[in-house]
Design a protein around this motif. Structure first.
Motif, PDB file in Angstrom:
ATOM      1  N   THR A 215       4.043   4.261  -0.646  1.00  0.00           N
ATOM      2  CA  THR A 215       3.804   2.683   0.549  1.00  0.00           C
ATOM      3  C   THR A 215       2.652   3.129   0.735  1.00  0.00           C
ATOM      4  O   THR A 215       1.661   3.842   1.328  1.00  0.00           O
TER       5      THR A 215
ATOM      6  N   TRP B  13      -0.801   0.712   3.581  1.00  0.00           N
ATOM      7  CA  TRP B  13      -1.624   1.163   5.228  1.00  0.00           C
ATOM      8  C   TRP B  13      -0.679   0.213   5.429  1.00  0.00           C
ATOM      9  O   TRP B  13      -0.997  -0.289   6.739  1.00  0.00           O
TER      10      TRP B  13
ATOM     11  N   LYS C 299       5.918   9.102   0.193  1.00  0.00           N
ATOM     12  CA  LYS C 299       4.582   9.574  -0.218  1.00  0.00           C
ATOM     13  C   LYS C 299       4.402   8.356   0.866  1.00  0.00           C
ATOM     14  O   LYS C 299       3.726   7.276   0.477  1.00  0.00           O
TER      15      LYS C 299
ATOM     16  N   GLU D 200      -2.100   7.830   2.845  1.00  0.00           N
ATOM     17  CA  GLU D 200      -1.915   9.067   4.133  1.00  0.00           C
ATOM     18  C   GLU D 200      -2.853   7.782   5.397  1.00  0.00           C
ATOM     19  O   GLU D 200      -3.845   9.215   5.966  1.00  0.00           O
TER      20      GLU D 200
ATOM     21  N   PHE E  30       6.702   1.202  -5.942  1.00  0.00           N
ATOM     22  CA  PHE E  30       5.409   1.996  -5.093  1.00  0.00           C
ATOM     23  C   PHE E  30       4.880   0.184  -4.930  1.00  0.00           C
ATOM     24  O   PHE E  30       5.244  -0.943  -5.446  1.00  0.00           O
ATOM     25  N   THR E  31       4.449   0.404  -3.970  1.00  0.00           N
ATOM     26  CA  THR E  31       3.588  -0.906  -2.634  1.00  0.00           C
ATOM     27  C   THR E  31       2.111  -0.533  -2.910  1.00  0.00           C
ATOM     28  O   THR E  31       2.123  -0.080  -2.266  1.00  0.00           O
ATOM     29  N   GLY E  32       1.337  -0.884  -3.694  1.00  0.00           N
ATOM     30  CA  GLY E  32      -0.410  -0.905  -3.469  1.00  0.00           C
ATOM     31  C   GLY E  32      -0.592  -1.730  -4.233  1.00  0.00           C
ATOM     32  O   GLY E  32      -0.936  -3.120  -4.532  1.00  0.00           O
ATOM     33  N   SER E  33      -2.250  -1.710  -4.146  1.00  0.00           N
ATOM     34  CA  SER E  33      -2.688  -1.884  -5.502  1.00  0.00           C
ATOM     35  C   SER E  33      -2.493  -2.353  -6.446  1.00  0.00           C
ATOM     36  O   SER E  33      -1.724  -1.610  -6.978  1.00  0.00           O
TER      37      SER E  33
ATOM     38  N   GLU F 175       5.326  -4.004  -6.285  1.00  0.00           N
ATOM     39  CA  GLU F 175       4.905  -4.590  -4.843  1.00  0.00           C
ATOM     40  C   GLU F 175       3.430  -4.952  -5.362  1.00  0.00           C
ATOM     41  O   GLU F 175       3.042  -3.775  -4.206  1.00  0.00           O
ATOM     42  N   LEU F 176       2.836  -5.543  -5.915  1.00  0.00           N
ATOM     43  CA  LEU F 176       1.320  -5.065  -5.794  1.00  0.00           C
ATOM     44  C   LEU F 176       0.280  -6.881  -5.212  1.00  0.00           C
ATOM     45  O   LEU F 176       1.068  -7.087  -4.003  1.00  0.00           O
ATOM     46  N   GLY F 177      -0.996  -6.871  -5.612  1.00  0.00           N
ATOM     47  CA  GLY F 177      -1.669  -7.005  -4.853  1.00  0.00           C
ATOM     48  C   GLY F 177      -1.430  -9.030  -5.131  1.00  0.00           C
ATOM     49  O   GLY F 177      -0.404  -9.471  -5.579  1.00  0.00           O
TER      50      GLY F 177
ATOM     51  N   CYS G 130      -0.544  -8.991   1.346  1.00  0.00           N
ATOM     52  CA  CYS G 130      -0.158  -8.965  -0.153  1.00  0.00           C
ATOM     53  C   CYS G 130      -0.534 -10.546   0.344  1.00  0.00           C
ATOM     54  O   CYS G 130      -0.486 -10.991  -0.827  1.00  0.00           O
TER      55      CYS G 130
ATOM     56  N   GLU H  99      -9.002  -9.987  -4.932  1.00  0.00           N
ATOM     57  CA  GLU H  99      -8.543  -9.886  -3.280  1.00  0.00           C
ATOM     58  C   GLU H  99      -8.923  -9.484  -2.551  1.00  0.00           C
ATOM     59  O   GLU H  99      -9.550  -8.264  -2.833  1.00  0.00           O
TER      60      GLU H  99
HETATM   61  N1  LIG Z   1       3.738  -7.092  -3.378  1.00  0.00           N
HETATM   62  C1  LIG Z   1       3.754  -6.270  -2.043  1.00  0.00           C
HETATM   63  O1  LIG Z   1       4.699  -6.229  -1.607  1.00  0.00           O
HETATM   64  C2  LIG Z   1       2.684  -5.716  -1.438  1.00  0.00           C
HETATM   65  C3  LIG Z   1       2.537  -5.033   0.182  1.00  0.00           C
HETATM   66  C4  LIG Z   1       2.048  -4.651   0.868  1.00  0.00           C
HETATM   67  C5  LIG Z   1       0.962  -4.132   0.064  1.00  0.00           C
HETATM   68  N2  LIG Z   1       0.421  -4.839  -0.817  1.00  0.00           N
HETATM   69  C6  LIG Z   1      -0.723  -4.076  -1.779  1.00  0.00           C
HETATM   70  O2  LIG Z   1      -1.600  -2.931  -1.413  1.00  0.00           O
HETATM   71  C7  LIG Z   1      -2.543  -2.671  -1.357  1.00  0.00           C
HETATM   72  C8  LIG Z   1      -2.907  -2.195  -0.328  1.00  0.00           C
HETATM   73  O3  LIG Z   1      -2.651  -1.302  -0.296  1.00  0.00           O
HETATM   74  P1  LIG Z   1      -3.569   0.167  -0.346  1.00  0.00           P
HETATM   75  O4  LIG Z   1      -5.017  -0.071   0.073  1.00  0.00           O
HETATM   76  O5  LIG Z   1      -2.699   1.662   0.245  1.00  0.00           O
HETATM   77  O6  LIG Z   1      -2.796   0.421  -2.017  1.00  0.00           O
HETATM   78  P2  LIG Z   1      -3.041   1.688  -2.787  1.00  0.00           P
HETATM   79  O7  LIG Z   1      -3.096   1.246  -3.818  1.00  0.00           O
HETATM   80  O8  LIG Z   1      -4.246   2.255  -2.367  1.00  0.00           O
HETATM   81  O9  LIG Z   1      -2.339   2.859  -1.790  1.00  0.00           O
HETATM   82  C9  LIG Z   1      -1.270   2.505  -2.030  1.00  0.00           C
HETATM   83  C10 LIG Z   1       0.198   4.041  -2.197  1.00  0.00           C
HETATM   84  O10 LIG Z   1      -1.213   4.478  -3.074  1.00  0.00           O
HETATM   85  C11 LIG Z   1      -1.268   6.018  -3.133  1.00  0.00           C
HETATM   86  N3  LIG Z   1      -1.898   6.508  -4.199  1.00  0.00           N
HETATM   87  C12 LIG Z   1      -2.554   6.272  -4.361  1.00  0.00           C
HETATM   88  N4  LIG Z   1      -3.290   6.333  -5.483  1.00  0.00           N
HETATM   89  C13 LIG Z   1      -2.232   6.560  -6.711  1.00  0.00           C
HETATM   90  C14 LIG Z   1      -1.899   7.174  -7.453  1.00  0.00           C
HETATM   91  N5  LIG Z   1      -2.895   7.960  -8.935  1.00  0.00           N
HETATM   92  N6  LIG Z   1      -0.881   7.938  -7.664  1.00  0.00           N
HETATM   93  C15 LIG Z   1       0.300   7.846  -6.701  1.00  0.00           C
HETATM   94  N7  LIG Z   1      -0.540   7.326  -5.760  1.00  0.00           N
HETATM   95  C16 LIG Z   1      -1.026   6.918  -5.518  1.00  0.00           C
HETATM   96  C17 LIG Z   1      -1.965   5.712  -1.909  1.00  0.00           C
HETATM   97  O11 LIG Z   1      -2.326   7.285  -1.273  1.00  0.00           O
HETATM   98  C18 LIG Z   1      -0.790   4.968  -0.992  1.00  0.00           C
HETATM   99  O12 LIG Z   1       0.316   5.697  -0.609  1.00  0.00           O
HETATM  100  C19 LIG Z   1      -3.590  -4.094  -1.285  1.00  0.00           C
HETATM  101  O13 LIG Z   1      -3.842  -4.564  -2.898  1.00  0.00           O
HETATM  102  C20 LIG Z   1      -2.043  -5.284  -1.276  1.00  0.00           C
HETATM  103  O14 LIG Z   1      -1.718  -6.174  -1.936  1.00  0.00           O
HETATM  104  C21 LIG Z   1       1.441  -5.360  -1.976  1.00  0.00           C
END
Ligand SMILES: NC(=O)c1ccc[n+]([C@@H]2O[C@H](COP(=O)([O-])OP(=O)(O)OC[C@H]3O[C@@H](n4cnc5c(N)ncnc54)[C@H](O)[C@@H]3O)[C@@H](O)[C@H]2O)c1
Ligand SMILES: C[N+](C)(C)CC=O
Length: 505
Positions: A165, A167, A191, A194, A242-245, A266-268, A300, A400
């Motif tokens: 997840t 931040w 996870k 951080e 996974f939700t993140g970039s 779930e990405l950007g 997002c 983004e």
């Molecule tokens: N579509 C959605 O529902 C949604 C919701 C919230 C955030 N987001 C996206 O999340 C991003 C912002 O969040 P962020 O900066 O925490 O994202 P991030 O991708 O940097 O990190 C997300 C998670 O992935 C972990 N991570 C980092 N590198 C990894 C790897 N190589 N393998 C596995 N895990 C890893 C991080 O420690 C963190 O827990 C933005 O792009 C945003 O659009 C999307």
């Protein structure tokens, strides 16, 4: 930027430093090598969390614990009713501890406390929604295959789910995943980011109090590498949610490929809102301001790309700039604050670099651009920013920014508006503003997005699926689709009564 609405620091920060540890097989643990890390409040720049820093050993132990818990059936073979009972209890406990959880998310992420409280209340609703799904989950039966045949389609839990997840909505996003995984019968290794580990740790405490069996939910704190990568590569993990970039999402797909596990992403987004001249401009302006500044734009769903008809572009921009000046930026701990601090120094620099690159490329900036001083706080705040006179080729119009920065583009015809809206690698959400329902429907059907809002922005319901197309993701969360992500389909074919016609004479 002197004519903005600023909320200075209120009372000084009194919260004790939170001690966060891993949850492995029902026990709270530090790392074997004693490694740890700290998190500072981005608004105050003081340490608010001291967390165990997981390595490969902790991650593998957590995965082994989830694997055993899944395979021995202590959760996966319970009835839906028994699972729902635990999920409902968790929802009650979240509401009991709402203030404590909201405070941790505010301290670690810099988001306003009033908004954090709403998020935690919304999270409790997700746990209740998932509990309802746990009891109503069904497969299919086929009694039309022949007189002596019955086909049964079973829905079974995928197995061990790794939940990774971000931040920006720490507690809300883990609650978009975990209750659905548990409702399906999966076990989990989580996870959290951080930057924001504490509220997930509190969730672990509440799960124990609610009676979740040991090993069903495990939490490993630390960085993407090695904690997240170990989860993705492990042959004992069946699925990654996974939700993140988008960049990390692609890395997760690559890391998971060796074991061909199921991946949900779930990405950007670079979410367009198209404004037609016949809409209620005041209503649209207010929603646009909400859409771009909510969570300091670190969302997002940030409605950061306005595509407005040229006849009303100037009027809309004036209204948006005027409203932007009224939005309360400042101390996240003050309940009046609507926009808090930026998550990190590095992210602040990234936001600013987009704005400066646009300025150098000839864009106009009728409002903002740059740091905002908040009296009494030493953290990082970015001012409300509106950027006009841009073309769709500029980075600020396509990428983004993830900050309180609005890009304004113009159009002449509906065809051009749809083309501009779809001119991005993302496809998370989109909006349309018009009093003409045919215009709204035409746009909704042709825009490439997982969600379309018409004459509104960013409404979310536990019942409605959410997710992206194109490079905004794979799969869906929420609604019944949110449960389906954690299920496998098994086909059982049964011959009833008569003997089968022999294959060999
Ligand atoms: N579509 C959605 O529902 C949604 C919701 C919230 C955030 N987001 C996206 O999340 C991003 C912002 O969040 P962020 O900066 O925490 O994202 P991030 O991708 O940097 O990190 C997300 C998670 O992935 C972990 N991570 C980092 N590198 C990894 C790897 N190589 N393998 C596995 N895990 C890893 C991080 O420690 C963190 O827990 C933005 O792009 C945003 O659009 C999307
Ligand atoms: C959908 N939401 C708001 C929880 C997360 C977006 O970053």
């Amino acid at each position: 930027m002197t004519d903005l609405t600023i909320i200075p620091a209120g009372k000084s920060l009194q919260e004790p430093v939170f001690e966060a540890r891993h949850l492995i097989n029902g026990t709270w643990q530090t790392s074997a090598d004693g490694a740890s890390f700290e998190r500072q409040s981005p608004a105050h720049l003081v340490t608010v969390t001291h967390a165990a820093k997981g390595g490969v050993a902790e991650t593998e132990a957590a995965i082994a614990s989830a694997r055993t818990a899944f395979d021995d059936g202590r959760w996966s073979r319970l009835s839906g009713k028994s699972r729902a009972t635990v999920l409902l209890k968790v929802a009650d406990l979240i509401e009991r501890d709402l203030e404590r959880i909201a405070m941790r998310d505010t301290l670690e992420s810099g988001k306003p406390i009033a908004q954090a409280r709403d998020e935690i209340a919304g999270a409790a609703d997700l746990w209740r929604h998932a509990a309802a799904l746990a009891r109503t989950l069904t497969g299919d039966s086929h009694n039309t295959l022949g007189d002596d045949m019955l086909g049964v389609v079973l829905k079974e839990p995928v197995g061990v789910a790794a939940l990774i997840t971000p931040w920006n909505f720490p507690f809300l996003i883990v609650s978009q995943k975990l209750p659905y995984a548990l409702a399906a019968g999966c076990t989990a290794v989580i996870k959290p980011s951080e930057m924001t580990p504490s509220s997930t740790v509190i969730l672990g405490e509440l799960l124990i109090e609610a009676g979740i069996p040991d090993g069903v939910v495990n939490i490993v704190l630390g960085y993407g590498d090695p904690v997240g990568t170990t989860m993705c590569e492990s042959e004992h993990v069946d699925m990654v949610s996974f939700t993140g970039s988008t960049g990390v999402g692609k890395a997760i797909v690559r890391a998971s490929a060796g074991t061909l596990k199921k991946v949900s992403l779930e990405l950007g987004g670079k979410n367009p809102q198209v404004v037609f001249p016949d809409c209620d401009l005041d209503d649209a302006a207010d929603a646009i301001v909400f859409g771009v500044y909510f969570n300091a734009g670190e969302c997002c769903n940030s409605g950061s790309r306005i595509i407005v008809h040229e006849d009303v572009a100037e009027a809309l921009t004036e209204k948006v700039v005027a409203l932007s000046r009224k939005v309360a930026f400042g101390d996240p701990l003050d309940p009046k604050t609507k926009v808090g601090a930026i998550i990190s120094e590095a992210h602040f620099a990234k936001i600013d670099s987009y704005v400066e690159a646009a300025r150098e490329a000839g864009a106009e900036i009728p409002l903002g651009g740059g740091a905002l001083e908040i009296p009494g706080l030493s953290g990082r705040f970015y001012g409300p920013t509106v950027v006009t006179n841009i073309s769709s080729g500029m980075a600020i119009a396509r990428e983004e920014v993830f900050g309180p920065v609005l890009s304004v583009l113009t159009f002449k015809s509906i065809e051009e508006a749809i083309e501009l809206a779809n001119d991005a690698s993302y496809g998370l959400s989109a909006g349309v503003w018009s009093r003409d329902v045919s215009t709204c429907l035409a746009f909704a059907r042709r825009v490439q997005a997982g969600t379309v809002w018409t004459n509104t922005w960013m409404d979310g319901y536990s019942e409605l699926p959410f997710g992206g197309v194109k490079q905004s993701g794979l799969g869906r969360e929420l609604g019944r689709y949110g449960l389906e992500e954690y299920l496998e389909v098994k086909t059982v074919t049964m011959r009833i009564g008569r003997t089968r016609a022999p294959w060999v004479e």
